[in-house]
Motif scaffolding. Structure first.
Motif, short mmCIF file in Angstrom:
data_model
loop_
_atom_site.label_atom_id
_atom_site.label_comp_id
_atom_site.label_asym_id
_atom_site.label_seq_id
_atom_site.Cartn_x
_atom_site.Cartn_y
_atom_site.Cartn_z
N UNK A 298 0.83 -1.20 0.00
CA UNK A 298 0.00 0.00 0.00
C UNK A 298 0.86 1.26 0.00
N UNK A 299 1.94 1.23 0.75
CA UNK A 299 2.85 2.38 0.79
C UNK A 299 3.49 2.61 -0.58
N UNK A 300 3.88 1.55 -1.24
CA UNK A 300 4.47 1.68 -2.58
C UNK A 300 3.43 2.21 -3.57
N UNK A 301 2.19 1.78 -3.45
CA UNK A 301 1.13 2.26 -4.34
C UNK A 301 0.87 3.75 -4.12
N UNK A 302 0.86 4.19 -2.87
CA UNK A 302 0.65 5.61 -2.56
C UNK A 302 1.76 6.46 -3.17
#
Length: 134
Positions: free
Chosen positions: A24-28
């Motif tokens: 999720x952090x990488x997607x953000x």
């Protein structure tokens, strides 16, 4: 507690988020970086991004996202606005909505710059399709 301590605590919370939800952090980060890459690929000048009308357009869209987040975030946390009884709860809620608005501004600023100055993003469907016949 000083401002430095608050910044350090915020960075620790971000680090914990990255450790728990790495995908999720990488997607953000990807969603925030992709419009800026499009601006760099298209060669949109910096003055077009920092133009007052572009900033105003992006700011209105970001503020709309912040207002929507203000009402949607309690549902995300399995709560509602009626349960925000304490001052600290309201501060956290308003800070969360403002941070979403700031993130939206980061995304909308290059998009509005590309759209206003006639240079669409190369990854969007409005760009001229690549043809093998040309």
């Amino acid at each position: 507690m000083s401002v430095i301590d608050l910044i350090f605590m915020a960075l620790q919370m971000v680090w914990e988020l990255i450790k728990v939800y790495p995908l999720l952090s990488a997607l953000i980060v990807l969603v925030a970086v992709l419009p800026w890459l499009c601006v760099l690929i298209r060669g949109t000048p910096l003055r077009a991004i920092l133009n007052r009308s572009t900033f105003k357009s992006a700011l209105w869209k970001a503020l709309l996202c912040g207002v929507i987040a203000f009402f949607v975030l309690p549902w995300f946390f399995k709560s509602d606005l009626g349960e925000l009884r304490y001052f600290v709860d309201w501060l956290f809620h308003i800070a969360s909505a403002l941070s979403i608005a700031a993130y939206a501004l980061l995304i909308f600023l290059p998009i509005c710059a590309c759209r206003r100055h006639g240079k669409g993003c190369p990854l969007s469907s409005s760009s001229r399709p690549i043809s093998m016949i040309d």
